[in-house]
Design a protein around this motif. Structure first.
Motif, PDB file in Angstrom:
ATOM      1  N   ASP A 588      44.597  40.114  25.261  1.00  0.00           N
ATOM      2  CA  ASP A 588      43.516  39.149  25.071  1.00  0.00           C
ATOM      3  C   ASP A 588      43.231  38.294  26.301  1.00  0.00           C
ATOM      4  O   ASP A 588      42.075  38.043  26.651  1.00  0.00           O
ATOM      5  N   GLU A 589      44.315  37.862  26.960  1.00  0.00           N
ATOM      6  CA  GLU A 589      44.117  36.995  28.138  1.00  0.00           C
ATOM      7  C   GLU A 589      43.301  37.709  29.215  1.00  0.00           C
ATOM      8  O   GLU A 589      42.464  37.115  29.871  1.00  0.00           O
ATOM      9  N   TYR A 590      43.604  38.985  29.386  1.00  0.00           N
ATOM     10  CA  TYR A 590      42.883  39.751  30.399  1.00  0.00           C
ATOM     11  C   TYR A 590      41.421  39.924  30.020  1.00  0.00           C
ATOM     12  O   TYR A 590      40.531  39.849  30.867  1.00  0.00           O
ATOM     13  N   VAL A 598      36.074  45.590  32.431  1.00  0.00           N
ATOM     14  CA  VAL A 598      36.994  45.609  33.574  1.00  0.00           C
ATOM     15  C   VAL A 598      38.376  46.000  33.083  1.00  0.00           C
ATOM     16  O   VAL A 598      39.055  46.829  33.684  1.00  0.00           O
ATOM     17  N   PHE A 599      38.773  45.446  31.943  1.00  0.00           N
ATOM     18  CA  PHE A 599      40.109  45.719  31.435  1.00  0.00           C
ATOM     19  C   PHE A 599      40.255  47.178  31.029  1.00  0.00           C
ATOM     20  O   PHE A 599      41.222  47.844  31.374  1.00  0.00           O
ATOM     21  N   GLU A 621      42.124  43.081  39.835  1.00  0.00           N
ATOM     22  CA  GLU A 621      41.076  42.435  40.643  1.00  0.00           C
ATOM     23  C   GLU A 621      40.231  43.505  41.343  1.00  0.00           C
ATOM     24  O   GLU A 621      39.038  43.312  41.582  1.00  0.00           O
ATOM     25  N   ALA A 622      40.876  44.614  41.679  1.00  0.00           N
ATOM     26  CA  ALA A 622      40.163  45.687  42.378  1.00  0.00           C
ATOM     27  C   ALA A 622      39.044  46.237  41.516  1.00  0.00           C
ATOM     28  O   ALA A 622      37.997  46.633  42.019  1.00  0.00           O
ATOM     29  N   MET A 623      39.283  46.242  40.207  1.00  0.00           N
ATOM     30  CA  MET A 623      38.253  46.756  39.309  1.00  0.00           C
ATOM     31  C   MET A 623      37.076  45.778  39.266  1.00  0.00           C
ATOM     32  O   MET A 623      35.925  46.188  39.239  1.00  0.00           O
TER      33      MET A 623
END
Length: 811
Positions: A588-590, A598-599, A621-623
């Motif tokens: 969830d945090e992501y 993104v996740f 972060e790369a995504m």
RNA sequence: GCCGAUAUGGCGGAAUUGGUAGACGCACUGGAUUCAAAAUCCAGCGGGAAACCAUGUGGGUUCGAGUCCCACUAUCGGUACCA
């Protein structure tokens, strides 16, 4: 607008309002049924493993939709089971309350993930509208003679007065109170899965499953051909049946071993041996199967005082009990041939039992040490001396058969499926017991047998349902007299052994088992789930499917045409995630921070889908960066200057990359290789950016190519792709678009490097045009200056040319 | 124990199934931009000066092996009541 969680929300709300994912069972398109193993709502929330399972599988379903199929992709909840009951015992919160609450949370999380399920086709196995049909299934099996009752052992804690699951037994002790756990026999319900052993083996040949999983099933079913041989006890009162794959060694039998828990032990043990035997049985009841089967552990056993007669030569052999013999494998008794069996040899050596050699190697010169377990030639075997193992197997069984003391049989390791649970939180077994009529199955029209809400399920020695008056008392469906209900509930694996057949009937359909509806969309084309289910769940479903086919309810006998296993995401420390280890990761945090797309893209790109691995968020972060690069490309595309012309080569190369991307991604997504699919999409973006750096560009081609990129990433990142689509000026849904097609012509453009090897070592590369035929390429290679200088003055022994791939010269 | 997997740069992972090992990324290094930083862009990036050496270890087959065969080692999953 820059991508964030808000964009997910924007599109999720719109798609919900528009009913984008509404399933149409009457579509003209070809059906495609894909689903994932349904989650068990024990934890309060979806964990990372669920995401890793469901998000990529959802992308696969979207991909299939774009390929033009009428995709059916449902999801439900495996809601009965032990953890909810244990949680209730601990906290006092009723399992139904906690379970339904967890399901609500999980559904919300799934929606936030952006899955394409139509929730009108869903299920919760703990609801009466579902378990009515689980009970219906039991009734069908019962009527077909596939459900029966027999005694079977359970783990029993005498202090908690309760049955324990294997998981609750830690080192032979109760996890709650530390009391030594013992085996206790109870009368329980079984499904006759062994009737289907052969069908289950045969069916494996025609399904597209991972070979490793098929192997697990072959071994789990464990077919072995051999013979059943009867040894009479010395007093002639008892017959002891043994199963052996080596009847040729029968003359080498020097003792017998029976399973300690066998009823026979009680009947044959002599008074002198009684005490030791009782003590040994108690000791054995504390061990689990893994401990008993370990060959590391020193063999133990004790003599019963009784003897049996070898049917082939009349030898009198002692009968022992030992824990390495299991009651439920084979006949629960073995003939021991220490000279030619590893375990028997070890046992006989320890207890100073005689060892009689009856097999010699085929060639005198072959190595021969005891125990000799190979096939060979018989010796010390009277009339059978000189026969080969193969011949003797047949002859000996034939001879015994004439006396009624032996016959060829096939033995399976597979055991019947024990479906009784002495627990509350499960589907009640639809059986009543009547003094007059005996065991009576509940008629279909009286289903469901409802699970009562108010029941004392804290353990106190009695099955929870037995304590519910309202539940237990009933009328006999046959005679109308007073009767009592079966108090055991069904194993949750029963609920999950047919659920794929429940989905196609919409939630509000009263009739769940509509043959026509089911056979139209089932069997499942692709099933996705963990390989930890390779042996149990995945055999149970196959069994139930075959049984229902035989009962005339299904047109097919294998539920899952193709099976994919996702890997497991481990904790950052490399261990399996668990609350007790404190290494769990919350998805969830992501999702909050980066957005669902993104996740899910990161999950797909960062791991091999079928392998999984330890969690690491370094690359996430790369995504986000990849998304930004696409966003800035979208902006560039929108601001292209009209009317410019192309420069030639770069354009041809751009088109080649585009078509190659489509081709590769089609193949990769088809086989759940999302990491390489995304890599190919990145290559396409790189190519587009490179092309945009030209002074002169063909705006039409680059725009079309970029839109292709957005289309091919749309199943992987649905919200993000749709947002770009809208920014590019479109108002329709990418979800309804067709998957782009490969242009074979475009693929052919450009040059290709052919590696040149000398004696298998790389020496040079020659660049040739891909438009040439392989023969022309070879000519080009031979003309090349580098190649000529390498080969100058060398004696060529052999040339190997793999057309269009490699050129190797042996000198 | 038994059954089934897995092992490739500093990291995640590619390799069209026996044919250029390290695609695509991360991290790192250098440069551009900036007052400076972040962000962005460009370049480099297995080891070695080179010959060469490198896909868990040791053998083998082959013109050629990450891929096939044999023997090990380590890790993971299942083992029938966790699901």
């Amino acid at each position: 607008m820059k991508y964030s969680k808000e964009i997910d929300k924007k599109w999720q709300d719109k798609w919900k309002k528009d009913g984008l994912y509404k399933y149409n069972p009457n579509s003209e398109k070809e059906k495609f049924y894909t689903m994932e193993m349904l989650p068990y709502p024990s934890g309060a929330k979806l964990h990372l493993g669920h995401w890793f399972n469901f998000a990529p599988a959802d992308s696969f379903a979207r991909f299939k939709k774009m390929q033009g199929y009428n995709v059916f992709h449902p999801m439900g909840f495996d809601a009965f089971g032990l953890p909810a009951e244990n949680y209730a015992i601990k906290t006092g919160i009723h399992p139904e309350d906690s379970t339904l609450k967890n399901i609500e949370t999980m559904k919300r999380q799934l929606d936030e993930m952006g899955v394409s399920y139509d929730w009108n086709y869903s299920l919760e196995t703990c609801m009466p509208d579902y378990y009515k049909w689980t009970q219906w299934l039991f009734v069908q099996l019962y009527k077909a003679g596939l459900a029966y009752k027999k005694e079977a052992p359970v783990n029993w804690c005498d202090s908690c007065k309760t049955v324990l699951a294997n998981e609750q037994v830690i080192n032979g002790e109760c996890e709650r109170c530390g009391t030594a756990v013992v085996k206790k026999k109870l009368s329980q319900w079984f499904f006759k899965i062994t009737d289907y052993a052969e069908d289950l083996l045969k069916g494996l040949e025609k399904i597209d499953w991972p070979e490793s999983t098929k192997k697990v099933q072959y071994n789990w079913i464990g077919k072995s051909e051999g013979a059943e041989i009867i040894f009479k006890t010395e007093d002639g009162k008892h017959n002891i049946k043994v199963f052996t794959t080596r009847p040729d060694t029968l003359n080498g039998v020097t003792y017998m071993v029976i399973a300690p828990e066998s009823q026979l032990v009680q009947e044959i043990t002599t008074p002198e041996c009684k005490e030791k035997v009782e003590e040994y049985i108690l000791q054995t009841s504390k061990l689990n199967e893994i401990e008993r089967m370990s060959t590391e552990k020193e063999k133990t056993g004790t003599f019963t005082g009784a003897y049996a007669i070898n049917p082939v030569n009349g030898d009198k052999v002692p009968i022992w009990i030992a824990d390495y013999v299991l009651e439920d494998y084979g006949t629960g008794a073995v003939m021991a041939v220490p000279a030619h069996d590893e375990r028997d040899y070890e046992f006989a050596s320890k207890y100073k039992l005689p060892i009689k050699e009856v097999i010699k190697p085929k060639n005198e010169t072959d190595e021969y040490t005891l125990p000799y377990c190979e096939y060979g030639i018989l010796k010390n075997s009277n009339q059978y001396d000189g026969l080969t193992t193969k011949e003797a197997k047949n002859k000996i069984v034939e001879d015994l058969n004439k006396q009624g003391l032996g016959e060829k049989t096939i033995n399976y390791r597979l055991k019947d499926w024990l479906v009784s649970r002495q627990r509350y939180w499960g589907a009640p077994i639809p059986i009543v017991y009547c003094d007059k009529c005996g065991t009576v199955v509940v008629p279909e029209e009286d289903l469901p047998v409802l699970l009562p809400y108010n029941v004392e399920f804290k353990p106190d020695g009695v099955s929870p349902l037995k304590k519910s008056e309202e539940f237990m008392h009933c009328k006999c469906p046959k005679c109308g007299g007073e009767a009592t209900r079966e108090a055991d509930t069904l194993d949750t694996f029963v609920c999950s052994s047919w659920y794929e057949l429940r989905y196609p009937c919409a939630k509000n359909d009263k009739e769940a088992f509509n043959k026509d509806i089911i056979n139209k969309v089932a069997p499942i084309d692709v099933y996705v789930g963990g390989k930890e289910h390779a042996a149990m769940h995945l055999i149970y479903v196959r069994f139930i499917t075959k049984a229902l086919k035989d009962l005339g309810y299904l047109d097919f006998d294998e539920p899952f045409k193709k099976l994919i296993h996702q890997g497991m995401i481990l904790g950052p420390d490399g261990n399996k995630m668990s609350k007790s280890k404190g290494n769990t990761v919350s998805p969830d945090e992501y999702v909050d921070k980066y957005g669902a797309d993104v996740f899910r893209m990161y999950l797909m790109f960062g791991f091999d889908y079928c392998k999984g691995g330890p969690w690491d968020d370094k690359g996430i972060e790369a995504m986000t960066k990849y998304f930004s690069r696409i966003e800035s490309a979208t902006e560039k595309i929108n601001n292209l200057k009209e009317g410019t012309t192309s420069k030639g080569m770069p354009e041809q190369e751009l088109l080649r990359v585009k078509s190659n991307t489509i081709k590769s991604m089609t193949r990769d997504i088809e086989i759940f290789q999302f990491n390489t699919a995304i890599a190919r999409s990145m290559e396409l973006l790189n190519a587009i950016n490179e092309y945009l750096a030209n002074d002169e560009i063909n705006t039409e081609i680059v725009k079309d190519t970029f839109e292709t990129l957005i289309k091919v990433i749309s199943p992987l990142a649905p919200h993000f792709a749709q947002e770009q689509w809208e920014t590019l000026g479109h108002t329709d849904e990418l979800y309804n678009y067709s998957w782009p097609e490969v242009n074979e012509q475009e693929l052919k453009g450009g040059m290709k490097n052919i590696p040149i090897q000398v004696n298998g070592k790389l020496k040079a590369c020659v660049s040739v045009s891909t438009a040439l035929t392989p023969e022309e390429m070879l000519e080009e290679i031979k003309k090349d200056k580098k190649v000529q200088s390498i080969l100058e003055g060398k004696e060529i022994k052999k040339e190997i040319y793999i057309p269009g791939k490699i050129y190797n010269v042996v000198i």
